[in-house]
Design a protein around this motif. Structure first.
Motif: not given
Ligand code: GLU
Length: 366
Positions: A105-106, A112-113, A116, A102-103, A109
Motif C-alpha cells: 500500500n505504501d 506515500r510512494y 518513501a 514497507l507494505t 498510494n
C-alpha cells in the motif's frame, strides 16, 4: 570508479541458520563488505530479509511457520532482533542504519510512494544506511510484494540505483540445474530474462526464506525494465561487494544498455497504481501513442468503461488488446460527455481539440 548507488539484497539464508538464529558471523561479513563500498564513496541501501527466520524459534515454533498469523508474529519478534544486530554491528564501524518497513500500500498510494522516496533520499544524503524490509507483521496476504527479491527490484527502480546486487548461496544462473546436470554451464553475462529461463528455474527457496531462483529472475526482469543492472550470485569477505561492483563477482550479471532508467512517475503508473477504468481507442490514436510519441487525444477514444477521476490511472485498449496504462486528465463523466458531444458535432464538423486525455509523459506501454 564513479560513485554509484547500490541496492544489496540479503536473503534469510544469508543471515540466519536453520535453528532460527541470526548468524552473527554472516552478518558481520555483510556489514564489513558494505563498509568497504562506503569507503570507496558508494551509496548503499540494504533490502534485508530474515525477520520471520530470526523470530520463529523465540515464538515457540520448531520450523518456519506456515500460517499467516504465525509468520506475522514471528516477523514481529524477528525484525526487532534483526535490526538490533544491524545497529550493534554498524555502530562498531561508525555507520548509522535506519529501519524502513514497507507494505504494498505504501507504493500503490501515490502520496506515500512519494514520501518513501523523499525519506530514503534524505537518509542517503545524510550518509545513513537504509535497511528495508517488507512490513510483514501488518501486510495483507494478497497485497504483499511477493518476496524481498521483488521488493529489492522495486526499491532499486525507485531510487534509480546504478546496481542491484542479489546475494544468494548459488553462484549465478546456469543453463540447466547444476545439481542434476554436471555439465550445466554458468551464464556470466546476459541481457534479458527469457520465458524459457523462467520456466526452467526452480520456484522453491530454502528452509528459512521464501524466494527461489525463479523469484530472483522475475525480480531481475523487473529491475531491468526499470533500467537497473542486476547481479545474482555469491561472495564472501570484506571486499565481496566491491568485487561484484567492479565486475569480478562470482555470479551472473544481467544488464541491457538499451533499457534506460524510467522516471518515478512512470514507474508508479506501470507497477504500483491501481487501475480505475478502461478506455478503448481507434487505430489512429494507437499509432500516435505507440509509434509517434504522441499524447492521447479525445478524438481517438470511442469507449469508456468504469468510473474514474482526473489523476486516476486507466488501462488503454486498442483494436488488438491492451496497449498500456496512463494517468487521465479528466473524469470518466467528462470523457463520456466529450465522446457524446463529438458524435453530435461530427455530423456538422470534425472535432477539433488539442487537450489530451493522457499526456505522453504519463503514459507507459504494456
Ligand atoms: N520479509 C520476509 C522476512 O523478513 C522475507 C521475505 C523473503 O524471504 O523474500 O522474513
Amino acid at each position: 570508479m564513479k560513485k554509484k548507488r547500490v541496492v544489496v539484497k540479503i536473503g534469510s539464508s544469508s543471515l540466519t541458520n536453520e535453528k532460527g538464529e541470526i548468524d552473527q558471523q554472516k552478518l558481520v561479513d555483510h556489514i564489513h563488505a558494505v563498509a568497504s563500498l562506503r569507503k570507496d564513496g558508494h551509496e548503499v541501501l540494504l533490502v534485508s530479509s530474515g525477520a520471520v527466520a530470526a523470530g520463529f524459534v523465540k515464538l515457540g515454533y520448531s520450523s518456519r511457520p506456515i500460517t499467516l498469523k504465525g509468520k506475522q508474529a514471528a516477523a514481529a519478534v524477528g525484525q526487532s532482533l534483526l535490526i538490533k544486530s544491524y545497529i550493534e554491528k554498524f555502530t562498531e564501524l561508525n555507520m548509522i542504519p535506519a529501519q524502513i518497513l514497507l507494505t504494498r500500500n505504501d507504493f500503490s498510494n501515490r502520496e506515500r510512494y512519494k514520501n518513501a522516496y523523499a525519506t530514503i533520499m534524505e537518509l542517503l544524503e545524510r550518509r545513513i544506511i537504509p535497511i528495508i524490509n517488507e512490513n510483514d507483521t501488518v501486510s495483507v496476504e494478497e497485497l504483499t510484494f511477493g518476496d524481498n527479491d521483488m521488493l529489492s527490484a522495486l526499491v532499486s527502480g525507485l531510487v534509480h540505483a546504478d546496481q542491484l546486487i542479489i546475494l544468494t548461496d548459488i553462484n549465478g544462473l546456469y543453463d540447466s540445474d547444476p545439481r542434476v546436470n554436471r555439465s550445466a554451464k554458468k551464464m556470466d553475462i546476459i541481457d534479458k530474462i527469457t520465458d524459457e529461463m523462467l520456466a526452467a528455474a526452480q520456484a522453491s527457496g530454502s528452509k528459512v526464506g521464501t524466494g527461489g531462483m525463479r523469484s530472483k529472475l522475475i525480480a531481475a526482469k523487473t529491475a531491468l525494465s526499470l533500467g537497473v543492472p542486476v547481479f545474482i550470485g555469491k561472495g564472501s569477505g570484506t571486499e565481496k561487494l566491491l568485487e561484484i561492483l567492479e565486475g569480478h563477482g562470482d555470479g551472473t550479471y544481467i544488464f541491457n544498455r538499451a533499457l534506460g532508467s524510467i522516471n518515478t512517475r512512470r514507474q508508479w503508473i506501470a507497477y504500483h497504481s491501481e487501475v480505475a477504468g478502461r478506455i478503448f481507442i481507434d487505430k489512429g490514436a494507437e499509432e500516435a501513442i505507440l509509434f509517434n510519441g504522441g499524447s492521447l487525444l479525445p478524438a481517438g477514444v470511442f469507449e469508456v468503461n468504469g468510473r474514474f477521476q482526473k489523476g486516476d490511472v486507466v488501462e488503454v485498449f486498442g483494436i488488438n488488446g491492451l496497449l498500456g496504462k496512463g494517468e487521465v486528465t479528466c473524469s470518466s463523466e467528462d470523457l463520456q460527455r466529450l465522446i457524446g458531444k463529438r458524435s453530435e458535432e461530427r455530423k456538422k464538423q470534425p472535432l477539433k481539440t488539442s487537450v489530451e486525455v493522457i499526456h505522453r509523459n504519463k503514459w507507459v506501454r504494456a
